[in-house]
Design an enzyme around this catalytic site. Structure first.
Site, PDB file in Angstrom:
ATOM      1  N   ASP A 186       0.859  -1.176   0.000  1.00 53.72           N
ATOM      2  CA  ASP A 186       0.000   0.000   0.000  1.00 53.72           C
ATOM      3  C   ASP A 186       0.897   1.229   0.000  1.00 53.72           C
ATOM      4  O   ASP A 186       1.788   1.336   0.844  1.00 53.72           O
ATOM      5  CB  ASP A 186      -0.888  -0.016   1.252  1.00 53.72           C
ATOM      6  CG  ASP A 186      -2.295   0.436   0.953  1.00 53.72           C
ATOM      7  OD1 ASP A 186      -2.439   1.538   0.389  1.00 53.72           O
ATOM      8  OD2 ASP A 186      -3.236  -0.304   1.282  1.00 53.72           O
ATOM      9  N   ASP A 241      -2.907   4.636  -2.433  1.00 49.64           N
ATOM     10  CA  ASP A 241      -3.979   5.196  -1.615  1.00 49.64           C
ATOM     11  C   ASP A 241      -4.385   6.596  -2.090  1.00 49.64           C
ATOM     12  O   ASP A 241      -3.518   7.441  -2.338  1.00 49.64           O
ATOM     13  CB  ASP A 241      -3.465   5.269  -0.167  1.00 49.64           C
ATOM     14  CG  ASP A 241      -4.564   5.571   0.823  1.00 49.64           C
ATOM     15  OD1 ASP A 241      -5.531   4.802   0.880  1.00 49.64           O
ATOM     16  OD2 ASP A 241      -4.450   6.586   1.557  1.00 49.64           O
ATOM     17  N   GLU A 243      -6.223   3.834  -5.858  1.00 48.67           N
ATOM     18  CA  GLU A 243      -7.522   4.012  -5.215  1.00 48.67           C
ATOM     19  C   GLU A 243      -7.928   5.442  -5.544  1.00 48.67           C
ATOM     20  O   GLU A 243      -7.267   6.400  -5.138  1.00 48.67           O
ATOM     21  CB  GLU A 243      -7.435   3.822  -3.701  1.00 48.67           C
ATOM     22  CG  GLU A 243      -8.823   3.849  -3.079  1.00 48.67           C
ATOM     23  CD  GLU A 243      -8.873   4.489  -1.715  1.00 48.67           C
ATOM     24  OE1 GLU A 243      -9.797   4.199  -0.955  1.00 48.67           O
ATOM     25  OE2 GLU A 243      -7.985   5.304  -1.393  1.00 48.67           O
ATOM     26  N   HIS A 259     -11.235  -3.194   2.941  1.00 47.09           N
ATOM     27  CA  HIS A 259     -11.165  -2.824   4.356  1.00 47.09           C
ATOM     28  C   HIS A 259     -11.952  -1.559   4.685  1.00 47.09           C
ATOM     29  O   HIS A 259     -12.048  -1.186   5.848  1.00 47.09           O
ATOM     30  CB  HIS A 259      -9.702  -2.640   4.753  1.00 47.09           C
ATOM     31  CG  HIS A 259      -9.078  -1.484   4.008  1.00 47.09           C
ATOM     32  ND1 HIS A 259      -8.863  -1.529   2.645  1.00 47.09           N
ATOM     33  CD2 HIS A 259      -8.678  -0.262   4.415  1.00 47.09           C
ATOM     34  CE1 HIS A 259      -8.341  -0.375   2.249  1.00 47.09           C
ATOM     35  NE2 HIS A 259      -8.210   0.414   3.311  1.00 47.09           N
ATOM     36  N   ASP A 260     -12.481  -0.876   3.663  1.00 47.55           N
ATOM     37  CA  ASP A 260     -13.245   0.355   3.911  1.00 47.55           C
ATOM     38  C   ASP A 260     -14.750   0.157   3.755  1.00 47.55           C
ATOM     39  O   ASP A 260     -15.521   1.087   3.968  1.00 47.55           O
ATOM     40  CB  ASP A 260     -12.831   1.447   2.908  1.00 47.55           C
ATOM     41  CG  ASP A 260     -11.426   1.973   3.145  1.00 47.55           C
ATOM     42  OD1 ASP A 260     -10.935   1.892   4.288  1.00 47.55           O
ATOM     43  OD2 ASP A 260     -10.818   2.459   2.170  1.00 47.55           O
TER      44      ASP A 260
END
Ligand code: TEU
Length: 496
Positions: free
Chosen positions: A54, A155, A207, A276-277
């Site tokens: 990430d 990210d 993302e 995970h969000d």
């Protein structure tokens, strides 16, 4: 190549589960050591897999040495972040609002100024107007790429560049976002970073928040040499009104049409139903009455669309949303902030909890359920977040040797997806997108695969034809009738 994407494992005070990094080149002791990391990379490679790290470079942690140094107005690091004076009577430098709710400026006594943070106060935004910042980032990329990782999940990568810090007309959410969403400055940064990625033949998935298919294409069209793929959010927003905290009932028709539009508009991209969000997919898009069946249908959707499918930990065994009963059990910084905001608006406690319960990121963050043992086989200690009581029923061990389990269905689909050129390369054509039935066709080199999804608790009869390739109920032939939440794949000749 199969990739294993690790959410941030770097040194971090964990104010936002590692998305607040204090040292990009160190491993958080909770996860092990750098030796462990090197071993993981090597062992993955032996198995033909790559590690995706990430890359969180919109912001650092306030504990990062760059930020600590930048608190001194004389420091050469001062310009690594956005420091601004406030106005009279506590007036903030601008009226922007952040991703976790509330304003996005924090006052620092030592500096006598405010710093910008689009996420939590512990996540100060980096200032890419300072050329040294990008140089530092490049060094970090090389550090990891030299270790042999396969690439990065980047990210919130489309908000790096802020055109200006001017105040904006007030909006319901993210006031000021027109100054930083997918700006040309970000495209330029990505093109610079791409030179390094290309040197290592590294893969990137960005993302990207609030992107249309056109904006997504501008970020990953091969000739623009920026990212390879992106995570869009549109299909995840079908069950929300304005903000994600105000949910409306999920409707398969709109959901499938949105997915289909992304399939049509982009030649290749990512496919995901969980991360995970996001809350877990079965209670969200499937059926509580038919969790395994609807889980199998969702898996079928994931692996038969065009693009790179992502499976989030626990999705393959049908893990469900948390079973917490109060805010005291929630750790997610965003949920805690939003809960505080709702309280300040005098929203009653029961409604506040209902809102958090439906949307909190902690829903999908409970520890992995390996077995029915205490601690779910994940730990004998006390984890940072409660373990779901349903681990006695839903766990890897109980599904491993069961050919009818959800986990086995994932394995079947992964194997099919790997061998089928039609699923890999085939054209996508939407055939039906109603709130109870979805169907689409993938066509390649004379072969047609028709995927039919019965998205409801009732049986349904359809008139699609073809030889049965797979049924999520394990049937051997297809009569035209689908059982509740059954997914089937039919094979036929083109134009049949
Ligand atoms: O998320 C960015 C993001 O915009 C959302 O998906 C976020 O989860 C939030 O819910 C917006 O309301 C990324 C990470 O995936 C997330 O875990 C981090 O908290 C965030 O960036 C900050 O680094």
């Amino acid at each position: 190549m199969d990739l294993l994407w690790l959410s941030p494992v770097y040194a971090s005070p964990n104010e936002d589960n590692g998305y607040d990094i204090s040292d990009y080149c160190a491993i958080h002791p909770d996860f092990g050591t750098m030796d462990d990391m090197d071993r993981l990379i090597a062992e993955a490679k032996k198995r033909g897999m790559g590690i995706l790290m990430d890359l969180v470079i919109n912001h650092t942690s306030t504990a990062h040495p760059w930020f600590q140094a930048s608190r001194n107005p004389e420091s050469p690091y001062r310009n690594y972040y956005f420091w601004r004076k406030g106005g009279k009577n506590g007036k903030l430098p601008n009226n922007w609002t952040g991703f976790f709710g509330g304003n996005c400026w924090e006052y620092d006594e030592r500096s006598g100024e405010y710093y910008l943070h689009l996420f939590a106060p512990h996540q100060p935004d980096l200032n890419y107007y300072e050329p040294k910042v990008l140089e530092e980032i490049k060094k970090i990329l090389r550090f990891w790429l030299d270790k042999g990782i396969a690439g990065f999940r980047c990210d919130v990568i489309n908000i790096l560049w802020k055109d200006s810090l001017d105040s904006s007309p007030k909006k319901l959410i993210l006031t000021g976002s027109e100054h930083y969403l997918s700006r040309e400055g970000t495209h330029q940064i990505l093109r610079e970073l791409r030179e390094i990625f290309d040197e290592y033949n590294a893969y990137t998935v960005g993302e990207t928040v609030f992107v249309s298919t056109q904006m997504a294409w501008d970020l990953c069209a091969p000739e623009r040499r920026e990212l390879h793929t992106v995570f869009g959010f549109e299909h995840m927003e079908c069950d929300q009104t304005i903000v994600k905290w105000f949910k409306k009932p999920h409707k398969w028709g709109k959901f499938m049409e949105t997915l289909a539009r992304w399939q049509k508009d982009l030649p290749w991209n990512t496919i995901y139903l969980e991360n995970h969000d996001q809350p877990r997919s079965i209670p969200r898009f499937g059926s509580e009455k038919y969790p395994v069946e609807s889980g199998k249908l969702l898996a079928t959707l994931l692996f038969t669309l065009k693009g790179t499918p992502y499976v989030y930990q626990g999705q393959e065994i049908g893990m469900l949303d948390f079973d917490f009963t109060s805010m005291a059990q929630v750790r997610d910084v965003e949920s805690i902030n939003v809960h505080g905001l709702l309280k300040s608006f005098h929203i009653p406690a029961a409604l506040r909890w209902k809102i958090i319960r439906a949307t909190s990121r902690d829903n999908a963050r409970t520890p992995m359920q390996w077995s029915a043992r205490p601690g779910a086989g994940f730990t004998t200690g006390t984890p940072w977040l409660g373990i779901n009581g349903n681990h006695k029923r839903i766990n890897v061990e109980s599904q491993k040797n069961d050919p009818h389990s959800l986990r086995s269905w994932y394995k079947t689909l992964i194997a099919l997806r790997k061998e089928s050129e039609t699923l890999l390369w085939g054209e996508f054509e939407l055939l039906a997108a109603t709130d109870t039935l979805c169907a689409y066709r993938r066509t390649y080199d004379g072969e047609t695969l028709t995927v039919i999804l019965n998205c409801c608790d009732a049986m349904q009869t359809v008139d699609y034809t073809g030889d049965l390739l797979l049924s999520s109920y394990g049937g051997k032939s297809f009569s035209g009738t689908l059982l509740p939440w059954e997914a089937v794949i039919l094979r036929g000749e083109e134009n049949e």
